[in-house]
Write an enzyme that holds these catalytic residues in place. Sequence first.
Site, short mmCIF file in Angstrom:
data_model
loop_
_atom_site.label_atom_id
_atom_site.label_comp_id
_atom_site.label_asym_id
_atom_site.label_seq_id
_atom_site.Cartn_x
_atom_site.Cartn_y
_atom_site.Cartn_z
N ALA A 85 0.82 -1.21 0.00
CA ALA A 85 0.00 0.00 0.00
C ALA A 85 0.85 1.26 0.00
O ALA A 85 1.98 1.27 0.51
CB ALA A 85 -0.92 0.00 1.21
N GLY A 123 0.14 -5.46 0.62
CA GLY A 123 -0.85 -5.64 -0.44
C GLY A 123 -0.29 -6.26 -1.69
O GLY A 123 -1.00 -6.95 -2.43
N GLU A 162 -0.48 -9.87 -1.06
CA GLU A 162 -1.89 -10.28 -1.02
C GLU A 162 -2.46 -10.43 -2.43
O GLU A 162 -3.23 -11.36 -2.70
CB GLU A 162 -2.70 -9.26 -0.21
N GLU A 172 1.98 -5.42 7.82
CA GLU A 172 0.96 -4.43 8.18
C GLU A 172 0.89 -4.14 9.68
O GLU A 172 0.58 -3.02 10.09
CB GLU A 172 -0.43 -4.88 7.71
#
Length: 1001
Positions: free
Chosen positions: A65, A110, A113, A133
Amino acid sequence: MGKGRTEMEVGADGVAVITIVNPPVNALSPDVIYSLIENYEQALGRKDVKAIVLTGAGGKFSGGADISTFKSGNSKESKPGFAAIDFLTDTLEDARKPSVAAIDSLALGGGLEIAMACHGRIATSTTQLGLPELQLGIIPGLGGTQRLPRLVGLAKSLDMMLTSKSIKGDEAHLFGLVDAIVSRDELVKTARSWALDISEFRRPWIKSLYNTYKLEPLAEAREILKLARAKVHKQAANVEHPHICINVIEDGIVSGPRAGLLKEVEWSQKLQSSETSKSLVHFFFAQRATSKVTGVTDLGLMPRTIRKVAIIGGGLMGSGIATVLILSNYPVILKEVNESYLQAGIGRVKANLQSRVNKGKMNLENCEKALSLLTGVLDYEHLKDVDLVIEAVIENVNLKQQIFSDLEKYCPRHCILASNTSTIDLNMIGENTVSQDRIVGAHFFSPAHVMPLLEIVYTSKTSPQVIVDLLSIGKKIHKTPIVVGNCTGFAVNRMFFPYSQSAHLLVDHGLDVYEIDNAITKFGMPMGPFRLADLVGFGVGTATGIQYHKSFPDRCYKSMLLPILLEEKRTGEASRKGFYVYDDKRRASPDTDLKMIVEKSRSISGIVQDHKLTKLSDKDIVEMVFFPVVNEACRVLDEGIASKASDLDVASIMGMGFPSYRGGIMFWADTLGSNYIYTRLVEWSNTYGDFFRPCSYLKERATRGTLLSSAMADLSFIVGVLGNVISILVFTSPIGTFRRIVKKKSTESFKGLPYITTLLSTSLWCFYGLLKPGGLLVVTVNGVGTVMQAIYVTLFLVYAPKDTRVKMTKLVGVVNVGFFGAVVLVTLLAVHGSVRLLAVGFLCAALTVGMYASPMAAMRTMVKTKSVEYMPFFLSFFLFLNGGVWSIYSVLVRDYFIGVPNAIGFVLGSAQLILYAVYRGKTPAKASELADEEEGSAHLVGKLDQMQGDEESNSRQKHLSKGSSLPKPPPVSRQLSFQKLVKSVSMTPYELHSIIDHAKN
């Protein structure tokens, strides 16, 4: 930098390669996500596309992110779950065309992910993969809590998520996170082939969200989760997000992955707004800001190559520094004074490396390779080709001075001369050294090969090139550097010297040692101040304490606890006795004998136990220990030792163990508020003395109500400077009038009283500014005003008629000397604290209101004459502007004594400007019309002449009655007669002047 995006290229083989383009790490900004969705929908809709490969530009897959959106508040989705569920799960993973991620360099957060949502993953061996995170106070939000356990197993996934540790490509392949490891050159080619194989069913088509073969049985899974919760509770009791992460993982195992995914989305969004996340995001950016140093890194200097490093001293610190350097492939020369010390130093380095081998952090081959870079010597002759030397001997000024003199003789001229001193002023160390420009502090924290902080200390003579070089080295040896100025203790140790002293003060006054340590560890510190003192050793604590007492005698607290403990042969953990007692495994236990030592300390110091302290809450203990640290941190900022508050946040976390989830010492202080901290320190200083007395920096920000971390030139300061400029223009506006007074040697029709009262007002405002914290701007402007008014009053005393001069002299004596002096004496001697400021502020406000109201008569004239002739526009404009700006300033600094009178001035100035707008350009009322309202213009002129004649006649009679030999008395001033006439009629001087001028014409 342009917007982030993705690019798609469809090959002849029917594979669409979608590339994430958002340098430097291909962060998943909103632009990237929307572009990715758009390209995916296009690829899925095209008939010529059989499969999709997802990769990243520039040899990097994705760093996750865009964390900058966390600070701006733009990270939350308009529709919760849009990316995690609608796109990644329902579109990408459930698509009829397979996706394969081609991963190079990094796939974090992310980025990983998204890769896990693909149907296959190909990576290079050096790729880092992880879900960090939790370091930002949140949990994975794109399906990571559900897919990672199904790919690597529950135990491994918990370890990766809860520790935020990444793993390399080879390990990821071993655990099943990636399907194949290939070279960078073959990466995309292999991924294309893999994707086609899946589409043609030559390889399994796996949806990781629904893959269960890696998940442990439910009973075993619950045991693993239970152990994870216990570990988290022990290590991070004050934060909730690790517990939430475990709960969300469990929801997916018990209720199914879709239910777990919904919970993940819900909590991911909530946690982004938490105080913990705000603190950790602040710390994240603060770490990255430490390498940006104004006046150093903005000069365009490039770091020089450091090929060989020398370490002077092989003790605990020297061996640790040597360890971290050889681990980063720097050849190191370790110098000692004799063979015994040298072998002991080399032995410590070997032990440090062996510890890494034992923990699985390096293999024996790499251990031997690192050790081969270390050379031990006993003389300076071997230092003739080193580029950097770091002195790491005991804290002895004379010894360090001698070493630096020797280094200058033997080391090459370009060699950087650094000291690892933790407290001693670098100017003292380099006192006998000629090359002052290459002397610098390189302060590592113990143990040097473990602690992540490097404090780079410069003097006024240190070359910016040397600082740039050390910043580069710090990065290469995986340290976070902060650049600070030179003083006793520098930034970190100086900031924290009150930490132990406040704890000692509390114990001497009645609080229990173990209660303090318990409260501090509950707060989040790795250990309390007394356990830390045992670990470091009392010898070090005593030596550094002496330095601080010499440098800061006004605010140091000297307890007898350590001297008494040393007398009792209790030196800390090393002797198995200190504030605690230690078993053979160095496990600490409270010592009942400590009470007698505490009583002895109190008795010697003459301190009576304060029973109120025994009732302190944990919160009060934390504040009494840490608020003095905040106070000293403010001094460090105010003196320019640290250039920004965020550097102190990083230093407190990485150097002293302050909990990262609180954002650092200054960030935490700002969450409490400067006024609260100031008020509590004042309260304690009244009871326990100057140790708690708040510094001027803290006072100023408490007064303004601004953040401790805010820059000095904040909004209130800027507005205050603007107010100064405007007020000075107002004060100097009548200069032209007084030039005429000097030129004509007459005060004409002007009165001195307004200037006497203004002189009193500005004098009192100066006094008010001196009394009030942060009142420098008030003192500055009113100081100018006082000087100007004093000049004006002096001119009146010189050039006014004799009778007026006598009256004015008396007024000056009564008002400007007597009254002002009385106010100062009474408030200083008879009034204390905030009442003193209130009293002076009230007087200042009242006088300022009077000043602003003085043009009321002129305003009446404007209305009566329907003319702006008798009111200078610029004076009205500046009064309006002055009142407005100072009103804004008063709101910013919360000072109503400044605000109320200036608000009145703003209103009156506005009224004057409105009158200008109404009457500007209109024909003035005739002077004869005004005169008719009184007695007629001719009659008024005659009356003025008659009054002057009467005055001259009276003057002649007095002259003759005294038997003077002078031929005739001096003429009577027409000004005196004019003033008497003004009093006898209901007109302003402006109106009367108009009538008389009209009559003359």
